[in-house]
Design an enzyme around this catalytic site. Sequence first.
Site, PDB file in Angstrom:
ATOM      1  N   GLU A  97       1.130  -1.527  -0.366  1.00 51.58           N
ATOM      2  CA  GLU A  97       0.378   0.326   0.064  1.00 51.58           C
ATOM      3  C   GLU A  97       0.537   1.345   0.410  1.00 51.58           C
ATOM      4  O   GLU A  97       1.832   1.606   0.401  1.00 51.58           O
ATOM      5  CB  GLU A  97      -0.969   0.002   1.390  1.00 51.58           C
ATOM      6  CG  GLU A  97      -1.873  -0.950   0.832  1.00 51.58           C
ATOM      7  CD  GLU A  97      -2.699  -1.051   2.971  1.00 51.58           C
ATOM      8  OE1 GLU A  97      -3.193  -0.133   3.244  1.00 51.58           O
ATOM      9  OE2 GLU A  97      -2.591  -1.884   3.303  1.00 51.58           O
ATOM     10  N   CYS A 110       3.016   8.410   1.117  1.00 53.87           N
ATOM     11  CA  CYS A 110       3.977   7.768   1.952  1.00 53.87           C
ATOM     12  C   CYS A 110       3.439   6.553   1.575  1.00 53.87           C
ATOM     13  O   CYS A 110       3.054   5.884   0.867  1.00 53.87           O
ATOM     14  CB  CYS A 110       2.640   7.576   2.891  1.00 53.87           C
ATOM     15  SG  CYS A 110       2.380   6.655   4.365  1.00 53.87           S
ATOM     16  N   CYS A 117       5.368  -6.563   7.716  1.00 55.64           N
ATOM     17  CA  CYS A 117       6.137  -6.847   8.876  1.00 55.64           C
ATOM     18  C   CYS A 117       6.259  -7.402  10.492  1.00 55.64           C
ATOM     19  O   CYS A 117       5.982  -7.700  10.987  1.00 55.64           O
ATOM     20  CB  CYS A 117       5.936  -4.753   9.606  1.00 55.64           C
ATOM     21  SG  CYS A 117       6.595  -3.772  11.416  1.00 55.64           S
ATOM     22  N   CYS A 121       3.833  -3.926  16.443  1.00 56.73           N
ATOM     23  CA  CYS A 121       3.250  -3.209  17.740  1.00 56.73           C
ATOM     24  C   CYS A 121       1.704  -3.497  17.800  1.00 56.73           C
ATOM     25  O   CYS A 121       0.701  -4.098  16.574  1.00 56.73           O
ATOM     26  CB  CYS A 121       3.113  -1.384  16.901  1.00 56.73           C
ATOM     27  SG  CYS A 121       5.178  -1.444  17.135  1.00 56.73           S
ATOM     28  N   CYS A 124      -0.995  -1.863  15.250  1.00 55.08           N
ATOM     29  CA  CYS A 124      -0.917  -2.115  14.134  1.00 55.08           C
ATOM     30  C   CYS A 124      -1.510  -3.425  13.324  1.00 55.08           C
ATOM     31  O   CYS A 124      -1.276  -3.982  13.794  1.00 55.08           O
ATOM     32  CB  CYS A 124       0.695  -1.600  13.885  1.00 55.08           C
ATOM     33  SG  CYS A 124       0.710  -1.458  12.071  1.00 55.08           S
ATOM     34  N   GLY A 164       6.084  -1.609   7.193  1.00 54.87           N
ATOM     35  CA  GLY A 164       6.853  -2.213   7.115  1.00 54.87           C
ATOM     36  C   GLY A 164       8.406  -0.944   8.132  1.00 54.87           C
ATOM     37  O   GLY A 164       7.708  -0.127   8.396  1.00 54.87           O
ATOM     38  N   GLU A 165       8.919  -1.624   8.628  1.00 56.67           N
ATOM     39  CA  GLU A 165       9.768  -0.747   9.736  1.00 56.67           C
ATOM     40  C   GLU A 165      10.788  -0.664   8.892  1.00 56.67           C
ATOM     41  O   GLU A 165      12.270  -1.475   8.662  1.00 56.67           O
ATOM     42  CB  GLU A 165      10.421  -1.757  10.587  1.00 56.67           C
ATOM     43  CG  GLU A 165      11.605  -1.697  11.709  1.00 56.67           C
ATOM     44  CD  GLU A 165      11.038   0.452  12.158  1.00 56.67           C
ATOM     45  OE1 GLU A 165       9.877   1.010  12.530  1.00 56.67           O
ATOM     46  OE2 GLU A 165      12.139   1.214  11.918  1.00 56.67           O
ATOM     47  N   SER A 196      10.001   7.162   9.283  1.00 54.80           N
ATOM     48  CA  SER A 196       9.078   6.812  10.305  1.00 54.80           C
ATOM     49  C   SER A 196      10.200   5.588  10.883  1.00 54.80           C
ATOM     50  O   SER A 196       9.954   4.579   9.937  1.00 54.80           O
ATOM     51  CB  SER A 196       8.065   6.344  10.635  1.00 54.80           C
ATOM     52  OG  SER A 196       7.806   6.403  11.580  1.00 54.80           O
ATOM     53  N   SER A 219       8.384   7.092  16.517  1.00 55.74           N
ATOM     54  CA  SER A 219       7.090   6.260  17.074  1.00 55.74           C
ATOM     55  C   SER A 219       7.031   5.759  17.965  1.00 55.74           C
ATOM     56  O   SER A 219       6.762   4.683  18.537  1.00 55.74           O
ATOM     57  CB  SER A 219       6.181   4.925  15.947  1.00 55.74           C
ATOM     58  OG  SER A 219       6.172   5.956  14.736  1.00 55.74           O
ATOM     59  N   LEU A 220       7.064   6.782  19.087  1.00 58.00           N
ATOM     60  CA  LEU A 220       6.915   6.666  20.500  1.00 58.00           C
ATOM     61  C   LEU A 220       5.825   6.458  21.299  1.00 58.00           C
ATOM     62  O   LEU A 220       6.096   5.090  22.067  1.00 58.00           O
ATOM     63  CB  LEU A 220       7.425   8.131  21.538  1.00 58.00           C
ATOM     64  CG  LEU A 220       7.438   8.164  22.722  1.00 58.00           C
ATOM     65  CD1 LEU A 220       9.043   6.895  22.654  1.00 58.00           C
ATOM     66  CD2 LEU A 220       8.249   9.805  23.078  1.00 58.00           C
ATOM     67  N   HIS A 221       4.622   7.059  21.257  1.00 52.73           N
ATOM     68  CA  HIS A 221       3.303   6.734  21.753  1.00 52.73           C
ATOM     69  C   HIS A 221       3.677   5.912  23.250  1.00 52.73           C
ATOM     70  O   HIS A 221       1.682   5.290  23.870  1.00 52.73           O
ATOM     71  CB  HIS A 221       2.261   4.995  21.277  1.00 52.73           C
ATOM     72  CG  HIS A 221       2.992   4.948  19.349  1.00 52.73           C
ATOM     73  ND1 HIS A 221       2.351   6.476  19.480  1.00 52.73           N
ATOM     74  CD2 HIS A 221       3.125   4.512  18.630  1.00 52.73           C
ATOM     75  CE1 HIS A 221       2.209   6.507  17.432  1.00 52.73           C
ATOM     76  NE2 HIS A 221       2.646   5.108  17.328  1.00 52.73           N
ATOM     77  N   ASN A 295      -5.928   5.276  14.316  1.00 55.40           N
ATOM     78  CA  ASN A 295      -7.132   4.165  13.543  1.00 55.40           C
ATOM     79  C   ASN A 295      -7.251   3.640  13.493  1.00 55.40           C
ATOM     80  O   ASN A 295      -6.805   2.883  14.666  1.00 55.40           O
ATOM     81  CB  ASN A 295      -6.307   4.244  12.016  1.00 55.40           C
ATOM     82  CG  ASN A 295      -6.536   5.495  10.836  1.00 55.40           C
ATOM     83  OD1 ASN A 295      -7.698   6.319  10.865  1.00 55.40           O
ATOM     84  ND2 ASN A 295      -5.347   6.267  10.419  1.00 55.40           N
ATOM     85  N   CYS A 338      -2.280   1.829   8.195  1.00 54.96           N
ATOM     86  CA  CYS A 338      -1.075   0.973   7.774  1.00 54.96           C
ATOM     87  C   CYS A 338      -1.792  -0.300   7.871  1.00 54.96           C
ATOM     88  O   CYS A 338      -1.725  -0.915   8.219  1.00 54.96           O
ATOM     89  CB  CYS A 338      -0.239   1.470   8.450  1.00 54.96           C
ATOM     90  SG  CYS A 338       0.873   2.909   8.515  1.00 54.96           S
TER      91      CYS A 338
HETATM   92  N1  SAH Z   1       7.106   1.208  11.218  1.00 54.94           N
HETATM   93  C1  SAH Z   1       7.503   2.361  11.154  1.00 54.94           C
HETATM   94  C2  SAH Z   1       7.256   3.050  10.311  1.00 54.94           C
HETATM   95  C3  SAH Z   1       5.429   2.525   9.291  1.00 54.94           C
HETATM   96  S1  SAH Z   1       4.075   2.889  10.970  1.00 54.94           S
HETATM   97  C4  SAH Z   1       6.958   2.936  12.827  1.00 54.94           C
HETATM   98  O1  SAH Z   1       7.266   2.393  13.641  1.00 54.94           O
HETATM   99  O2  SAH Z   1       7.226   4.120  12.687  1.00 54.94           O
HETATM  100  C5  SAH Z   1       3.901   4.258  10.654  1.00 54.94           C
HETATM  101  C6  SAH Z   1       2.686   4.591  11.652  1.00 54.94           C
HETATM  102  O3  SAH Z   1       1.948   4.609  12.016  1.00 54.94           O
HETATM  103  C7  SAH Z   1       3.858   4.994  13.196  1.00 54.94           C
HETATM  104  O4  SAH Z   1       3.713   5.759  13.926  1.00 54.94           O
HETATM  105  C8  SAH Z   1       3.131   4.183  14.266  1.00 54.94           C
HETATM  106  O5  SAH Z   1       3.283   4.052  14.680  1.00 54.94           O
HETATM  107  C9  SAH Z   1       1.057   3.967  13.511  1.00 54.94           C
HETATM  108  N2  SAH Z   1       0.781   3.290  13.346  1.00 54.94           N
HETATM  109  C10 SAH Z   1       0.305   2.658  13.045  1.00 54.94           C
HETATM  110  N3  SAH Z   1      -0.942   1.469  13.587  1.00 54.94           N
HETATM  111  C11 SAH Z   1      -1.396   3.023  14.519  1.00 54.94           C
HETATM  112  C12 SAH Z   1      -3.080   3.225  14.267  1.00 54.94           C
HETATM  113  N4  SAH Z   1      -3.731   2.267  13.700  1.00 54.94           N
HETATM  114  N5  SAH Z   1      -3.256   4.081  14.070  1.00 54.94           N
HETATM  115  C13 SAH Z   1      -2.724   5.219  14.240  1.00 54.94           C
HETATM  116  N6  SAH Z   1      -1.323   5.288  14.747  1.00 54.94           N
HETATM  117  C14 SAH Z   1      -0.946   3.822  13.749  1.00 54.94           C
END
Ligand code: SAH
Length: 356
Positions: A97, A110, A117, A121, A124, A164-165, A196, A219-221, A295, A338
Amino acid sequence: MTLNKSKTINLMDLSIEETGELVAGLGEPRFRAAQIYKWVHQKGVSRFDEMTDLSLKLRERLQALTTPGSLEILTRQKSKDGTVKFLFGLADRETVESVFLPHDYGNSVCVSTQVGCRMGCGFCASTMGGLVRNLTPGEIYAQVTGIQNDTGKRVSSIVIMGSGEPMDNLDHVLKFITMITAASGLQIGARHITLSTCGVVPGIMKLAAFDLQITLSVSLHAPNDLLRDTMMPVNRKYPVRQLMEACREYISVTNRRVTFEYALIKGVNDSAGQAEELVRLLRGMLCHVNLIPLNRVDEREYRQSDRERVQNFREVLEGAGIPVTVRREKGADIDAACGQLRRRAVKEWRWPDGLL
Ligand code: SAH
């Protein structure tokens, strides 16, 4: 040189120097390399007969040995806000995608860097089936040319933030960045590229050593190990303190502001206390926080925070002088998170026979 499954050379994977070697190997003059490179890396053509300044004989030889590397568009989902999500088919029938995001200041794409991946997480969709394989540099690049050709709009910035990472496929990602920023490529300025990562520390250190002018987004969260461990398995390997040290190193080498992504999840990471913890973690750093509305992914428990919570969280950060933005929810009416489009495709839909 990178070969795809059918052992054909993918021209999109080749640097200008490698294209030169290929051309020399065919006994053709060197300037042919620049011509071929332009058709592939600037125009993103899908057929050799579009390469009109090459002789028929050379086009036939290229056809026998190589592929231009453009990707098939399998589906498009258009959002009311102009965002378009694409599902591309790869030569081995895998899918990836990519998203087209129009902004007032230009258009961005993007891109995905892997099929699936392996980071795991918890919020995701991309990671649910695990990692299938890395994308080649050309497969990342072709997402950009494919979208540019389909929309007819010039792309001026790139976010490496799809499935992907990128740190798990860093060599290919670096080659992609080198090719797309070059004068022989799409000449996208490094400052218009954001990468990212979920926090793969050795990758951040390696990227810092290259001292590119791209923006690093982390991506800290979560503001502490206890919580981050439950959401992101990568944290057990590279805990928050190590991650912060790597980010400080990146900032000191590149002098670039780091972005921290923080998806607000209802009742999980969105309290005022957690915002204060985040302030303590980031205080004094050259950084910026991007609050993202989560999302919703059907298969996951996590839910989006209420508006009021988002506002409170934002105010705590702002009150402490930390720059913060709340990302507008783009493409909320399509499968924007994603991996959701690919997952649906894998579940409900098969490649039409005879497409390849
Ligand atoms: N692997 C990399 C890049 C891909 S994810 C990373 O982790 O940064 C891209 C971004 O989307 C990251 O910040 C990830 O944490 C976020 N993401 C993944 N699933 C999500 C969701 N359901 N809602 C919002 N952001 C999400």
